[in-house]
Design a protein around this motif. Structure first.
Motif, PDB file in Angstrom:
ATOM      1  N   MET A  22       0.830  -1.207   0.000  1.00  0.00           N
ATOM      2  CA  MET A  22       0.000   0.000   0.000  1.00  0.00           C
ATOM      3  C   MET A  22       0.869   1.264   0.000  1.00  0.00           C
ATOM      4  SD  MET A  22      -2.931   1.451  -0.027  1.00  0.00           S
ATOM      5  CE  MET A  22      -3.642   3.022   0.346  1.00  0.00           C
ATOM      6  N   LEU A  23       1.925   1.265   0.852  1.00  0.00           N
ATOM      7  CA  LEU A  23       2.792   2.434   0.942  1.00  0.00           C
ATOM      8  C   LEU A  23       3.528   2.675  -0.377  1.00  0.00           C
ATOM      9  CD1 LEU A  23       3.957   4.696   2.645  1.00  0.00           C
ATOM     10  CD2 LEU A  23       5.718   3.118   3.468  1.00  0.00           C
ATOM     11  N   THR A  24       3.976   1.584  -1.003  1.00  0.00           N
ATOM     12  CA  THR A  24       4.667   1.700  -2.301  1.00  0.00           C
ATOM     13  C   THR A  24       3.733   2.298  -3.353  1.00  0.00           C
ATOM     14  OG1 THR A  24       5.976  -0.267  -1.764  1.00  0.00           O
ATOM     15  CG2 THR A  24       5.951   0.448  -4.074  1.00  0.00           C
ATOM     16  N   ASP A  25       2.483   1.814  -3.385  1.00  0.00           N
ATOM     17  CA  ASP A  25       1.491   2.340  -4.335  1.00  0.00           C
ATOM     18  C   ASP A  25       1.253   3.830  -4.098  1.00  0.00           C
ATOM     19  OD1 ASP A  25       1.297  -0.132  -5.410  1.00  0.00           O
ATOM     20  OD2 ASP A  25      -0.709  -0.574  -4.663  1.00  0.00           O
ATOM     21  N   LEU A  26       1.154   4.198  -2.813  1.00  0.00           N
ATOM     22  CA  LEU A  26       0.884   5.598  -2.463  1.00  0.00           C
ATOM     23  C   LEU A  26       2.034   6.498  -2.903  1.00  0.00           C
ATOM     24  CD1 LEU A  26      -1.238   7.365  -1.143  1.00  0.00           C
ATOM     25  CD2 LEU A  26      -0.081   7.035   1.051  1.00  0.00           C
ATOM     26  N   LEU A  27       3.264   6.046  -2.699  1.00  0.00           N
ATOM     27  CA  LEU A  27       4.431   6.825  -3.117  1.00  0.00           C
ATOM     28  C   LEU A  27       4.456   6.996  -4.638  1.00  0.00           C
ATOM     29  CD1 LEU A  27       7.217   5.355  -0.791  1.00  0.00           C
ATOM     30  CD2 LEU A  27       6.310   7.684  -0.757  1.00  0.00           C
ATOM     31  N   LEU A  28       4.157   5.915  -5.365  1.00  0.00           N
ATOM     32  CA  LEU A  28       4.109   5.994  -6.823  1.00  0.00           C
ATOM     33  C   LEU A  28       3.034   6.982  -7.288  1.00  0.00           C
ATOM     34  CD1 LEU A  28       4.545   2.252  -7.872  1.00  0.00           C
ATOM     35  CD2 LEU A  28       6.057   4.146  -8.507  1.00  0.00           C
ATOM     36  N   LEU A  29       1.870   6.882  -6.654  1.00  0.00           N
ATOM     37  CA  LEU A  29       0.771   7.787  -7.006  1.00  0.00           C
ATOM     38  C   LEU A  29       1.171   9.238  -6.798  1.00  0.00           C
ATOM     39  CD1 LEU A  29      -2.442   6.073  -5.567  1.00  0.00           C
ATOM     40  CD2 LEU A  29      -1.874   6.448  -7.947  1.00  0.00           C
ATOM     41  N   LEU A  30       1.738   9.537  -5.637  1.00  0.00           N
ATOM     42  CA  LEU A  30       2.098  10.917  -5.317  1.00  0.00           C
ATOM     43  C   LEU A  30       3.164  11.443  -6.274  1.00  0.00           C
ATOM     44  CD1 LEU A  30       2.172  10.772  -1.402  1.00  0.00           C
ATOM     45  CD2 LEU A  30       0.433  11.820  -2.860  1.00  0.00           C
ATOM     46  N   LEU A  31       4.199  10.632  -6.531  1.00  0.00           N
ATOM     47  CA  LEU A  31       5.279  11.063  -7.425  1.00  0.00           C
ATOM     48  C   LEU A  31       4.752  11.338  -8.832  1.00  0.00           C
ATOM     49  CD1 LEU A  31       8.274  11.548  -8.050  1.00  0.00           C
ATOM     50  CD2 LEU A  31       8.499   9.082  -8.486  1.00  0.00           C
ATOM     51  N   PHE A  32       3.975  10.397  -9.377  1.00  0.00           N
ATOM     52  CA  PHE A  32       3.474  10.564 -10.741  1.00  0.00           C
ATOM     53  C   PHE A  32       2.446  11.693 -10.810  1.00  0.00           C
ATOM     54  CE2 PHE A  32       1.574   9.564 -14.797  1.00  0.00           C
ATOM     55  CZ  PHE A  32       2.658   9.091 -15.531  1.00  0.00           C
ATOM     56  N   ALA A  33       1.649  11.859  -9.732  1.00  0.00           N
ATOM     57  CA  ALA A  33       0.664  12.948  -9.697  1.00  0.00           C
ATOM     58  C   ALA A  33       1.361  14.303  -9.716  1.00  0.00           C
ATOM     59  CB  ALA A  33      -0.217  12.815  -8.458  1.00  0.00           C
ATOM     60  N   ILE A  34       2.452  14.435  -8.934  1.00  0.00           N
ATOM     61  CA  ILE A  34       3.197  15.700  -8.909  1.00  0.00           C
ATOM     62  C   ILE A  34       3.739  16.028 -10.297  1.00  0.00           C
ATOM     63  CG2 ILE A  34       5.304  16.809  -8.031  1.00  0.00           C
ATOM     64  CD1 ILE A  34       4.824  15.192  -5.410  1.00  0.00           C
ATOM     65  N   ILE A  35       4.350  15.035 -10.941  1.00  0.00           N
ATOM     66  CA  ILE A  35       4.910  15.244 -12.284  1.00  0.00           C
ATOM     67  C   ILE A  35       3.805  15.612 -13.275  1.00  0.00           C
ATOM     68  CG2 ILE A  35       6.102  14.113 -14.215  1.00  0.00           C
ATOM     69  CD1 ILE A  35       7.534  12.366 -12.086  1.00  0.00           C
ATOM     70  N   SER A  36       2.677  14.910 -13.184  1.00  0.00           N
ATOM     71  CA  SER A  36       1.555  15.164 -14.104  1.00  0.00           C
ATOM     72  C   SER A  36       0.985  16.558 -13.919  1.00  0.00           C
ATOM     73  CB  SER A  36       0.450  14.121 -13.892  1.00  0.00           C
ATOM     74  OG  SER A  36       0.914  12.828 -14.182  1.00  0.00           O
ATOM     75  N   VAL A  37       0.809  16.968 -12.652  1.00  0.00           N
ATOM     76  CA  VAL A  37       0.247  18.302 -12.387  1.00  0.00           C
ATOM     77  C   VAL A  37       1.162  19.384 -12.948  1.00  0.00           C
ATOM     78  CG1 VAL A  37      -0.269  19.971 -10.569  1.00  0.00           C
ATOM     79  CG2 VAL A  37      -1.111  17.633 -10.379  1.00  0.00           C
ATOM     80  N   ILE A  38       2.481  19.234 -12.719  1.00  0.00           N
ATOM     81  CA  ILE A  38       3.433  20.226 -13.245  1.00  0.00           C
ATOM     82  C   ILE A  38       3.342  20.298 -14.766  1.00  0.00           C
ATOM     83  CG2 ILE A  38       5.889  20.750 -13.540  1.00  0.00           C
ATOM     84  CD1 ILE A  38       6.322  19.525 -10.738  1.00  0.00           C
TER      85      ILE A  38
END
Length: 650
Positions: free
Chosen positions: A1-17
């Motif tokens: 779960m933690l690994t998935d959450l980290l991936l989500l946050l990292l990719f979300a940050i890149i996508s938003v930028i």
């Protein structure tokens, strides 16, 4: 779960930028994140169930924040627009989409759900786009917000009905089930509003007296989740309870603090919600149904544009305003995604239909900022053949003679026409903005729709018998093209051209302008005239000085000392002639040579000063001395080149 959450946050940050760089909404970025990381493409997430659970809380906090916006006072003040125009739009759009779905042989449950999904527009995107483009308080903006408010209210019945119609074998017992659901809904409203009226004010008063921020935030979370639990306990949606909780606190003086406290939770959890929605997108389905997807996007947006425009027209709004509202609200909204998620959960919609609906929403929301930005242009083109606006009444023979033609009916054109009317001078105005023409005609103005640069329009306006033509728009290329047409049709007519500054004065005179009036320079002359008059200079001398300045083409007004701020703030600053002082060093190759021997295209020596500030008259015998201050006039790059030559650096 933690690994998935980290991936989500990292990719979300890149996508938003990335999506912010191309000026698209964060919502699109979150949906893209879910699409890429989900089962359709990379398929690297394992905790889909946990993700959906977190996403459901995102809906809860969104609905709570929405409820805080629904104060009874606000709704009463906007009741005509909200419950008139808003209700009409939702009803008309819903019925139209329902029958379209029936035409494509969907079950009535699916038709009901899809119609509800497509009826909604995006509150988040529209409010931001209108605010960014300073249209939020325009009539178009106010009507759009009113419709969105009613759409947000209309979400509540859908949240109640969709789980019920999804139940198997319920056709025969639909009415009792719906009746029971609305009874439960009424009970939830009564209980929660009673708690909100008599218990919560005292509760939050006590929390406020403690003056401990963490306790206040925890209390806020508890109230939101308790309301969501209560409606779920009654067999209704958690989102309904959260909305009611927000409504019961909307009138309290804690409203703004509650909204500020809940916002971080709402923003983060809503991001997770949209990411979870993105995982429902299927690349294979979108690829195989690309033509159908494009048809759905175009069909939905056109259908909503038409229904919203008609609804606004029925409410006696102007055609241009109605079209503007229709263009603004033509997309699918975030509540549509909530209904897609709810319908998918209860298996009302299959994977293919859900994926196509989500993709339709994403594309339409991505197009919205661009459509709103160019809505006036789109409206103008859409109305191009609207008879009442564009009926150009051809003059009868002899109708125009020794008259004045005003090309462009903006602010300058309107001011000129008022003075001409006061003096009873005959004139006709031409403009190619249909809204402006319509408004002016309704106000009794003498104006015709037409592009003055077109030969046939000038002939209709009687250019052959006109005594004066005034070009009021500030567009050098259009003015030059128009002057060419004018001189072909009437070589004797006097032409006045208005420009913003002194750029292009010589070109305009060469093209046939009788007089060129640069706005900035004329404004400066008027200021000078007032200064001289208030300083005691006789009026006749002032008028003579101004007339001399105009005859010499504003010789003393050319050039401008540019500083850091003016070069940053002035649009196309370096295209205007500038003044630049050069101090001659002793190493200059021009020392003791005649001043008039210096030549460089585009650069003029305005004056020459010796040490101590004495100005030297420039004659054939005047020569350069070391330490002279040479004042040059010209464009930026020519000035830099001239300085380099004078100093012997090139």
């Amino acid at each position: 779960m933690l690994t998935d959450l980290l991936l989500l946050l990292l990719f979300a940050i890149i996508s938003v930028i990335f999506f912010r760089r191309i000026r698209l909404s964060n919502i699109v970025a979150y949906l893209f994140t879910g699409f890429v990381l989900g089962p359709s493409l990379l398929n690297i997430l394992n905790s889909y169930h946990e993700l959906e659970l977190i996403a459901e809380f995102g809906i809860v906090f969104l609905m709570f924040s929405l409820g805080l916006e629904f104060s009874l006072t606000k709704l009463i003040a906007m009741r005509r627009s909200v419950f008139g125009l808003g209700a009409l739009q939702v009803i008309v759009s819903f019925i139209m989409f329902y029958f379209i779905c029936q035409f494509f042989v969907m079950s009535w449950q699916q038709s009901f759900t899809v119609a509800g999904i497509l009826t909604m527009s995006s509150t988040a995107i529209i409010v931001k786009v209108l605010s960014d483009q300073q249209q939020l308080h325009s009539q178009t903006g106010k009507l759009a917000i009113a419709i969105l408010l009613f759409q947000d209210l209309a979400v509540v019945p859908f949240l109640i009905i969709i789980p019920i119609i999804a139940m198997p074998n319920m056709d025969s017992g639909l009415v009792p089930l719906l009746s029971m659901a609305f009874v439960k809904g009424a009970l939830a409203v009564a209980v929660l509003l009673a708690i909100g009226r008599w218990i919560l004010p005292r509760f939050f008063d006590e929390m406020g007296r403690i003056r401990f921020d963490e306790v206040f935030i925890l209390s806020n979370l508890f109230v939101t989740l308790f309301a969501a639990w209560f409606t779920q306990f009654l067999g209704l949606s958690m989102a309904l309870g959260a909305f009611l909780a927000g409504m019961m606190l909307a009138e309290s003086h804690y409203r703004h603090q509650l909204s500020a406290d809940i916002r971080p939770f709402k923003d983060i959890l809503m991001a997770i919600f949209f990411i979870s929605i993105g995982t429902l997108l299927s690349f294979d389905i979108l690829r195989d149904n690309l033509a159908l997807l494009l048809l759905m996007v175009v069909g939905m947006m056109l259908a909503k544009l038409i229904t919203i425009t008609l609804a606004a027209l029925l409410m006696k709004e102007k055609l241009t305003t109605s079209l503007g509202v229709g263009i603004a609200l033509a997309q699918m909204g975030e509540f549509g995604f909530i209904l897609v998620a709810l319908a998918s959960k209860y298996q009302l919609l299959d994977e293919e239909l859900s994926s196509l609906l989500i993709a339709t929403g994403v594309i339409s929301m991505s197009l919205t900022p661009l459509l709103v930005k160019y809505s006036q242009t789109i409206t103008r083109e859409a109305l191009h053949h609207y008879e009442k606006v564009f009926r150009l009444q051809k003059p009868l023979p002899g109708q125009f003679s020794d008259h004045i033609i005003i090309c462009g009916y903006g602010r300058v054109g309107q001011i000129v026409s008022r003075f001409l009317r006061t003096e009873s001078l005959p004139f006709i105005a031409l403009d190619r903005d249909p809204m402006r023409v319509k408004e002016a005609r309704e106000g009794g103005e003498k104006i015709e729709f037409g592009d003055a640069s077109r030969r046939e329009i000038l002939l209709v306006a009687g250019i052959e018998k006109a005594k004066l033509l005034i070009i009021t728009f500030n567009d050098l290329q259009r003015s030059l093209a128009l002057l060419t047409q004018i001189r072909e049709l009437n070589a004797d007519v006097k032409v006045l051209v208005r420009t913003k500054n002194d750029k292009g004065i010589d070109e305009l005179h060469e093209a046939g302008a009788t007089e060129v009036i640069p706005e900035v320079l004329e404004g400066s002359l008027m200021l000078v005239a007032h200064v001289l008059y208030l300083s005691g200079v006789p009026r006749r001398k002032i008028l003579k000085r101004l007339d001399c300045e105009r005859k010499t083409k504003y010789q003393h007004l050319h050039g401008f000392y540019y500083g850091h701020e003016s070069s940053q703030s002035t649009k196309n600053a370096w295209t205007v002639e500038k003044l630049h002082a050069v101090i001659l060093s002793s190493s200059s190759g021009f020392i003791d040579s005649a001043v008039l021997t210096f030549h460089l295209n585009g650069v003029t020596i305005k004056s020459l000063h010796r040490k101590g500030g004495e100005e030297i008259s420039i004659t054939d015998k005047t020569s350069f001395h070391a330490g002279d201050v040479v004042l040059l006039q010209g464009d930026k790059y020519d000035l830099l080149k001239a300085e380099s030559i004078l100093q012997g650096k090139s």
